[in-house]
Design a protein around this motif. Structure first.
Motif, PDB file in Angstrom:
ATOM      1  N   VAL A   1       0.846  -1.192   0.000  1.00  0.00           N
ATOM      2  CA  VAL A   1       0.000   0.000   0.000  1.00  0.00           C
ATOM      3  C   VAL A   1       0.885   1.246   0.000  1.00  0.00           C
ATOM      4  O   VAL A   1       1.755   1.403   0.850  1.00  0.00           O
ATOM      5  N   LYS A   2       0.635   2.089  -0.982  1.00  0.00           N
ATOM      6  CA  LYS A   2       1.366   3.353  -1.076  1.00  0.00           C
ATOM      7  C   LYS A   2       0.410   4.453  -0.616  1.00  0.00           C
ATOM      8  O   LYS A   2      -0.669   4.610  -1.188  1.00  0.00           O
ATOM      9  N   PRO A   3       0.766   5.206   0.410  1.00  0.00           N
ATOM     10  CA  PRO A   3      -0.168   6.193   0.955  1.00  0.00           C
ATOM     11  C   PRO A   3      -0.574   7.239  -0.091  1.00  0.00           C
ATOM     12  O   PRO A   3       0.247   7.676  -0.894  1.00  0.00           O
TER      13      PRO A   3
ATOM     14  N   VAL B   1      -6.394  -1.718   5.755  1.00  0.00           N
ATOM     15  CA  VAL B   1      -5.760  -1.251   4.515  1.00  0.00           C
ATOM     16  C   VAL B   1      -6.178   0.196   4.229  1.00  0.00           C
ATOM     17  O   VAL B   1      -5.366   1.016   3.788  1.00  0.00           O
TER      18      VAL B   1
ATOM     19  N   MET C   1      -3.959   2.285   6.085  1.00  0.00           N
ATOM     20  CA  MET C   1      -2.621   2.327   5.479  1.00  0.00           C
ATOM     21  C   MET C   1      -2.553   3.325   4.323  1.00  0.00           C
ATOM     22  O   MET C   1      -1.478   3.853   4.026  1.00  0.00           O
TER      23      MET C   1
ATOM     24  N   GLY D   1      -0.914   6.327   5.327  1.00  0.00           N
ATOM     25  CA  GLY D   1       0.488   6.253   5.729  1.00  0.00           C
ATOM     26  C   GLY D   1       0.720   5.949   7.200  1.00  0.00           C
ATOM     27  O   GLY D   1       1.837   6.067   7.679  1.00  0.00           O
ATOM     28  N   VAL D   2      -0.341   5.542   7.917  1.00  0.00           N
ATOM     29  CA  VAL D   2      -0.155   5.242   9.342  1.00  0.00           C
ATOM     30  C   VAL D   2       0.078   3.745   9.534  1.00  0.00           C
ATOM     31  O   VAL D   2       0.030   2.969   8.591  1.00  0.00           O
ATOM     32  N   TYR D   3       0.366   3.371  10.780  1.00  0.00           N
ATOM     33  CA  TYR D   3       0.609   1.964  11.117  1.00  0.00           C
ATOM     34  C   TYR D   3      -0.710   1.263  11.439  1.00  0.00           C
ATOM     35  O   TYR D   3      -1.606   1.884  12.013  1.00  0.00           O
ATOM     36  N   VAL D   4      -0.801  -0.002  11.081  1.00  0.00           N
ATOM     37  CA  VAL D   4      -2.013  -0.752  11.415  1.00  0.00           C
ATOM     38  C   VAL D   4      -1.642  -2.154  11.894  1.00  0.00           C
ATOM     39  O   VAL D   4      -0.612  -2.706  11.512  1.00  0.00           O
TER      40      VAL D   4
END
Lengths: 431, 371
Positions: free
Chosen positions: A252-254, A285, A288, A291-294
């Protein structure tokens, strides 16, 4: 042609033991086949038959009781050019019976020689799976209670393509062994012999009597017509060539700015069949895409279409360490089963928790703001309800946004399922 | 930053592929099954082999056969399966057969709870073999760590010719998380050291305290492998001196070199009087504890062990040298704590652990740290 025997290790069997005859016959068989010692692997395991691997100047593996077929299968599939011969006793067949059945079913291109002498010779003449009911074995009366196993019949039933029942004293044993080794598939040769060290100390058994007994069994002389097919390895390699490559990981690209300022825990509570896990993954997803953490963990029982299903998603601007829920802020409840499972956690939550729930979830034991959805009225089926609540959550713009959700749907679902889910998401925007 | 969204078991499979795994065999068992699924998707298209064994015994047996023939191999199972594997583990140790064994631990005893996590096999992986000789056990703390440690596991299995366990846990195996694979510092892929085929080959002739150079069963040079007590030639021996030398070597080839593969993380605080020692998924809760307590100026140090066996004694002694007490936290009723007590004889060692299928929370660890 040179023989295949190991000069440093002459046969070490009891005087009169049938195993010595079989060793000589195997040597002759290998000579008939014009193989090089380095092309042959002899795999043996435990008992007097387990001395075989030392007798030959070929590759040799000696392993655990009854497991020789498993090593042989691994060797053959790793290096299909080898001639792999397994030597087991009647005891090995018993303790390794699952492997015998599997090799027959698979039709791995191995040759199994069973050195069948009707008892456990090495440990003192206890009864084996083939000890006759009327024999005297060193296991008290126990062998009188069990029906002896017919190894040949078992191999035929399990699917072996080449099965022979044979006396160790027959003059054509070497030729039959060579035929079994040459056979393109799994061959089983059940070789009956006399154990002079133990069995004939308590029982009368001569080569002549073995012949007489063999005559009372069905005739097994080689190929079993109904079991003919290509060996496992050949089929395996052909089927493999037709397969698509293994997919790359989901990357995944933010695309969007994050909306979460701190760690947010979202709990999706439902039951099996409600696609709870898929919904949790889509939510993760979607996060994501900012751009954050999951993290995403699930809890469900081993039952398939019954029981609770729970997804716990954590979305955080900082790396996530502890993956458990500490204080979920968002409860998405579509099935009472999941809610009941988390009663303890829910009852500790404070007023700031937001609960999005289906109307038929009748009891959510926590305080907080509740949004209720009448999915029956909205004509949204059970398996779509968790995703519908995520669409509503996205509308709030506090954890994820609708744009992030749509990107996640595109990434996680097939085109057809995306279209269906996308229209669902539009339909269930918070009202 | 672009990240992958990956499951723990998927990371194991992808790490194995990176390391050059060519052969996998496994028996379906929750929560390890998806490793079999991933490997079945991955290996056949690249001319590898993936088998579903008739049980865990055969799965490991298939792997050992393929490894003896020269392939890099792996199996994956959980508590009930690892129990069955015991005799084959001894074979791999005694016969020096490289194999990676993933043990996705679930709550025991016995068949226990298939979908609940635990670290209940930590001593079993070390001692669950006849003869009691060592293997290597690595414990990842997360998804990217699982990828990394799987590569290490293959390297160590090949380098030392031994079984290497990955002590995984349902809570990590089925966890999916965002991971930055590009940020991983992966070691170079190692391969088995082959013997020179031009000099007469004795399959178990080795330098002192080192594994023997390898030649495959089925190659041009004749090779013998045997589970029986053997001398350098691979034939049964009853010579006590030869036997003793062989067994000493099997022990020393790992224990003597553990400093070379002691993987760990140490978060040290100069003012800490307490050192928390943990591993696996529990390390994540402990990291949160350190952050939380730092905010209250109640500093603790934290040692996260990733190499569990052989016990990295120097690492443990070094980490504990300045603290007054040690707190060991494990998802079991006390297993690795005995090693810590053995290594830190003069230090008070306390323990927190439980077996209820739930993660140990940061709050539970903080309660153990005290005020």
């Amino acid at each position: 042609m040179n023989d295949f025997l190991n000069r440093q290790r002459p046969a070490f069997f009891c005087p009169g033991c049938a195993h010595a005859k079989v060793a000589t016959a195997l040597d002759k068989a290998l000579q008939q086949l014009h193989l090089q010692p380095s092309e042959v692997v002899i795999v043996s395991d435990i008992g007097c038959a387990g001395l075989f691997d030392t007798l030959f100047a070929t590759h040799a593996v000696h392993g655990l009781h009854g497991r020789s077929i498993t090593y042989a299968t691994g060797i053959k599939l790793a290096n299909p050019s080898l001639t792999v011969i397994v030597v087991m006793g009647d005891g090995g067949v018993g303790i390794g019976s699952a492997h015998l059945l599997s090799a027959c079913k698979k039709n791995v291109d191995l040759s199994l020689m069973v050195l069948n002498n009707f008892n456990y010779g090495m440990t003192g003449g206890q009864f084996s799976p083939t000890t006759p009911v009327d024999a005297s074995a060193n296991s008290g009366f126990l062998n009188q209670l069990e029906k002896p196993l017919d190894i040949g019949d078992l191999a035929v039933t399990a699917g072996a393509g080449f099965v022979v029942r044979k006396s160790a004293y027959h003059g054509d044993l070497a030729t039959i062994l060579a035929e079994g080794i040459r056979y393109n598939g799994f061959s089983v040769i059940d070789i009956w012999g006399v154990c002079t060290g133990r069995y004939t100390k308590r029982n009368q058994l001569t080569p002549k009597e073995i012949d007489a007994k063999l005559a009372t069994f069905s005739s097994l002389q080689g190929k079993i017509d109904k079991n003919q097919r290509e060996p496992y390895g050949v089929q395996y390699r052909r089927a493999s060539r037709a397969l698509p490559p293994f997919p790359s990981p989901l990357i995944v690209k933010p695309k969007y700015s994050p909306v979460v300022k701190e760690r947010q825990e979202i709990m999706i509570l439902g039951k099996a069949g409600q696609k709870i896990v898929t919904a949790g993954e889509i939510l993760a997803v979607a996060g994501m895409f900012s751009g954050v953490y999951v993290t995403h963990s699930c809890d469900y029982p081993v039952t398939v279409l019954r029981g609770h299903s729970i997804s716990e998603v954590t979305i955080s601007p900082k790396p996530i360490e502890f993956t458990g829920s500490t204080k979920p802020k968002w409860i998405l409840a579509v099935g009472q089963e999941g809610v009941d499972r988390k009663r303890d956690t829910l009852s500790t939550l404070e007023k700031d928790v937001v609960i999005l729930k289906a109307k038929d979830v009748y009891d959510v034991p926590c305080i907080g703001r509740i949004y209720e959805y009448d999915f029956d009225h909205l004509k949204i089926k059970q398996s779509d309800r968790a995703l519908a609540l995520i669409a509503s959550l996205a509308e709030m713009n506090l954890v994820i946004t609708s744009d992030m959700l749509v990107s996640a749907l595109k990434t996680c679902l097939s085109k057809k399922r995306f279209n269906a889910s996308f229209s669902l998401v539009k339909r269930t925007r918070r009202r | 930053m672009k990240r992958a969204f990956m499951e723990g078991n998927e990371a194991i499979a992808r790490g194995a592929l990176h390391a050059g795994c060519q052969f996998f065999a496994g028996y379906p068992i929750t929560p390890a099954t998806s490793i079999l699924t991933y490997m079945l998707g991955a290996l056949p298209p690249i001319n590898g082999v993936c088998l579903q064994g008739e049980d865990e015994i055969s799965s490991l047996g298939y792997c050992l056969g393929a490894s003896m023939a020269g392939m890099k191999v792996m199996t994956a199972t959980s508590g009930p399966g690892i129990s069955l594997c015991s005799e084959q583990i001894s074979f791999a140790i005694g016969c020096e057969i490289p194999v990676v064994i993933v043990n996705v631990q679930r709550l025991g005893p016995s068949t226990g709870s298939p979908t609940k996590g635990a670290d209940g096999d930590i001593q079993f992986m070390r001692w669950g073999n006849s003869g009691g000789l060592p293997s290597i056990v690595l414990a990842p703390t997360g998804v990217s760590d699982a990828y990394l440690l799987t590569v290490h596991a293959f390297n160590l299995a090949e380098r030392y010719r031994c079984p290497v366990f990955i002590a995984f846990n349902k809570e990590l195996a089925l966890l999916k998380e965002s991971v930055d694979l590009d940020a991983l510092f992966l070691p170079p892929v190692e391969n088995r050291c082959y013997a020179n085929p031009d000099i007469p080959h004795l399959p178990f002739k080795a330098e002192k305290d080192l594994p023997p150079p390898f030649l495959p069963v089925g190659g041009e040079t004749i090779v013998r492998q045997t589970s029986s007590t053997h001398g350098p030639d691979g034939f049964i021996t009853i010579d006590p001196e030869v036997i003793s030398k062989a067994n000493d070597r099997l022990k020393n080839k790992l224990e003597k070199y553990v400093d070379r593969f002691s993987i760990y993380q140490l978060h040290e605080h100069a003012e800490a009087d307490t050192l928390i020692i943990c591993y696996g998924v529990t390390a994540r809760a402990a990291k949160d504890v350190v952050t939380t307590l730092d905010k209250d100026a109640r500093h603790v140090s934290l040692l996260i062990l990733k190499t569990l066996w052989p016990v990295p004694e120097a690492v443990i002694q070094n980490a504990a040298r300045k603290v007054a007490r040690v707190l060991v936290v494990e998802m079991n009723l006390g297993q690795y704590v005995f090693e810590i007590k053995r290594v830190l004889k003069d230090k008070p060692v306390e323990f927190i652990g439980k077996m209820d299928g739930m993660l140990i929370s940061p709050a539970q660890i903080i309660a153990g740290v005290g005020s």
